[in-house]
Design a protein around this motif. Structure first.
Motif, short mmCIF file in Angstrom:
data_model
loop_
_atom_site.label_atom_id
_atom_site.label_comp_id
_atom_site.label_asym_id
_atom_site.label_seq_id
_atom_site.Cartn_x
_atom_site.Cartn_y
_atom_site.Cartn_z
N VAL A 31 44.43 38.06 47.71
CA VAL A 31 43.16 38.10 47.31
C VAL A 31 42.44 37.30 48.30
N TRP A 32 41.10 37.73 48.64
CA TRP A 32 40.33 36.87 49.68
C TRP A 32 39.19 36.21 48.50
N LEU A 33 38.90 35.13 48.50
CA LEU A 33 37.91 34.37 47.75
C LEU A 33 36.65 34.15 48.89
N LEU A 34 35.86 34.84 48.55
CA LEU A 34 34.61 34.87 49.81
C LEU A 34 33.29 34.11 49.30
N ARG A 35 33.01 32.90 49.83
CA ARG A 35 31.84 32.24 49.38
C ARG A 35 30.74 32.86 50.22
N VAL A 36 29.83 33.46 49.43
CA VAL A 36 28.63 34.12 50.20
C VAL A 36 27.30 33.27 49.98
N LYS A 55 37.68 55.00 49.17
CA LYS A 55 36.63 55.26 48.46
C LYS A 55 36.85 54.84 46.93
N SER A 56 37.79 55.21 46.33
CA SER A 56 38.28 55.21 44.96
C SER A 56 38.90 53.92 44.64
N MET A 57 38.84 52.98 45.72
CA MET A 57 39.77 51.68 45.37
C MET A 57 38.73 50.63 45.59
N LEU A 58 38.98 49.39 44.66
CA LEU A 58 37.92 48.23 45.18
C LEU A 58 38.67 47.54 45.95
N LYS A 59 38.01 46.49 47.05
CA LYS A 59 38.77 45.70 47.74
C LYS A 59 39.30 44.61 46.95
N GLN A 60 40.36 44.13 47.44
CA GLN A 60 40.82 42.80 46.66
C GLN A 60 40.15 41.29 47.44
N VAL A 61 38.77 41.46 46.83
CA VAL A 61 37.96 40.42 47.16
C VAL A 61 37.25 40.09 46.27
N ALA A 62 37.11 38.62 45.71
CA ALA A 62 36.21 38.11 44.85
C ALA A 62 35.16 37.16 45.39
N VAL A 63 33.85 37.49 45.11
CA VAL A 63 32.88 36.81 45.92
C VAL A 63 32.28 35.75 45.05
N SER A 77 27.70 47.27 47.40
CA SER A 77 27.81 48.58 48.21
C SER A 77 29.16 48.30 49.02
N HIS A 78 29.68 47.09 49.08
CA HIS A 78 30.92 46.83 50.21
C HIS A 78 32.08 47.13 49.25
N GLY A 79 31.93 47.49 48.07
CA GLY A 79 33.36 47.73 47.20
C GLY A 79 34.11 46.48 46.83
N VAL A 80 33.56 45.27 46.62
CA VAL A 80 34.44 44.24 46.21
C VAL A 80 34.77 44.30 44.75
N SER A 81 35.84 43.69 44.46
CA SER A 81 36.46 43.82 43.07
C SER A 81 35.48 42.86 42.16
N ALA A 82 35.23 41.74 42.51
CA ALA A 82 34.67 40.60 41.39
C ALA A 82 33.58 39.78 41.98
N VAL A 83 32.47 39.41 41.13
CA VAL A 83 31.52 38.75 41.85
C VAL A 83 31.33 37.53 40.78
N VAL A 94 38.84 32.10 37.66
CA VAL A 94 40.16 32.41 37.66
C VAL A 94 40.18 33.68 37.25
N SER A 95 39.42 34.26 36.56
CA SER A 95 39.48 35.60 36.15
C SER A 95 39.04 36.52 37.20
N ALA A 96 37.91 36.19 37.77
CA ALA A 96 37.57 36.95 39.23
C ALA A 96 38.66 36.97 40.22
N VAL A 97 39.30 36.02 40.26
CA VAL A 97 40.60 36.14 41.11
C VAL A 97 41.59 36.85 40.86
#
Length: 208
Positions: A31-36, A55-63, A77-83, A94-97
């Protein structure tokens, strides 16, 4: 927090996405945990994830965003999984990760409560409205792409590099939620973009 308790281990910490990409060339975490704080560079994010998400898959990224952040349409629009928000409870982070690790969608309850109308509108927006989130340059690239031009031809016509064209095409596919160039071109024709007058070309009024 006792991260071991939640089956989370931090493998690396990178100050910028460029540093993260260099580290990712050696090993990609689950997982990438990205601080935006501002916008997201879609091309950089795609490279960070190794281009593994279709296209049908979310990225393994939590923002994680500041509480004042409001450009969630751009993030989605960038297809991240969690915000989540920076001051959400540790349990929500933790739930987002964990959601991102499984490519499941997660949204902070506070974001959902505050922006529910906008989020529902974005999720149900027809493609014609999603064209509004394209930049002027992306619009030009889409029209050229729909006209059958290759990336090299588009680059020459717009006086930009092929790599830049490729980044624009990737962003267009994500924003319009289409799988490939063919679908993007078909959408452009369907929405009448190819019927628009070109720059410097006068519009013609038709009467019957």
């Amino acid at each position: 927090m006792d991260l071991d308790r939640f089956r989370i281990a931090i493998r690396q910490v990178s100050p910028t996405i460029d540093d993260a990409m260099r580290a990712a060339s050696r090993e990609r975490p689950d997982v990438w945990l990205l601080r935006v704080k501002g916008g997201i560079n879609g091309a950089a994010l795609h490279e960070l994830c190794g281009g593994s998400a279709t296209k049908s898959m979310l990225k393994q990224v939590a923002v994680v965003c500041d509480s004042s952040y409001d450009d969630f349409g751009s993030i989605f629009s960038h297809g991240v999984s969690a915000v989540a928000l920076i001051d959400d409870s540790p349990w929500e982070i933790v739930s987002a990760v964990h959601a991102a690790a499984s490519r499941k969608f997660f949204l902070s309850a506070r974001i959902l409560d505050k922006y529910r109308d906008q989020l529902i509108g974005f999720a149900t927006a027809p493609s014609s409205r999603r064209l509004d989130i394209l930049t002027n340059r992306e619009h030009e690239v889409l029209v050229a792409l729909a006209g059958g031009k290759s990336n090299s031809e588009i680059a020459r016509a717009l006086c930009i590099s092929r790599a830049t064209v490729g980044s624009h095409v990737l962003s267009i596919l994500r924003k319009l939620d289409v799988a490939n160039r063919t679908e993007a071109a078909a959408l452009a024709h369907k929405l009448g973009l190819m019927d628009e007058p070109k720059a410097g070309e006068p519009e013609v009024s038709r009467v019957s």
